[in-house]
Design a protein around this motif. Structure first.
Motif, PDB file in Angstrom:
ATOM      1  N   GLU A  38       0.828  -1.209   0.000  1.00 19.89           N
ATOM      2  CA  GLU A  38       0.000   0.000   0.000  1.00 19.89           C
ATOM      3  C   GLU A  38       0.870   1.270   0.000  1.00 19.89           C
ATOM      4  N   ARG A  40       3.987   1.404  -1.042  1.00 21.95           N
ATOM      5  CA  ARG A  40       4.707   1.383  -2.320  1.00 21.95           C
ATOM      6  C   ARG A  40       3.866   2.034  -3.414  1.00 21.95           C
ATOM      7  N   LYS A  41       2.580   1.696  -3.457  1.00 22.67           N
ATOM      8  CA  LYS A  41       1.675   2.261  -4.461  1.00 22.67           C
ATOM      9  C   LYS A  41       1.586   3.784  -4.295  1.00 22.67           C
ATOM     10  N   LYS A  42       1.433   4.230  -3.053  1.00 20.90           N
ATOM     11  CA  LYS A  42       1.341   5.663  -2.762  1.00 20.90           C
ATOM     12  C   LYS A  42       2.642   6.376  -3.132  1.00 20.90           C
ATOM     13  N   LYS A  44       4.967   5.435  -5.298  1.00 23.49           N
ATOM     14  CA  LYS A  44       5.136   5.461  -6.758  1.00 23.49           C
ATOM     15  C   LYS A  44       4.336   6.612  -7.362  1.00 23.49           C
TER      16      LYS A  44
END
Length: 66
Positions: A38, A40-42, A44
């Protein structure tokens, strides 16, 4: 190669410097993979949004002589 600003990530200064150093030597993917999915997604998304407007590789390379 992509230009981004790691200072936009919600990391405190010591962690930000460690992240940047790790990314510099091991690559941004490896550095991001050290975080939960979660985060990591933010991160990126934040890095993508921090790209400068002048970063356009095709335009930059077109100015280089053959």
């Amino acid at each position: 190669m992509t230009v981004s600003n790691a200072a936009t990530l919600p990391l405190q200064p010591p962690a930000r410097a460690m992240f940047a150093g790790y990314a510099r030597t091991n690559g941004i993917s490896a550095a991001l993979n050290s975080f939960p999915a979660e985060a990591r997604k933010k991160f990126k998304a934040q890095l993508s949004a921090s790209r400068p407007s002048w970063w356009n590789p095709a335009t930059i390379w077109a100015t280089w002589p053959d």
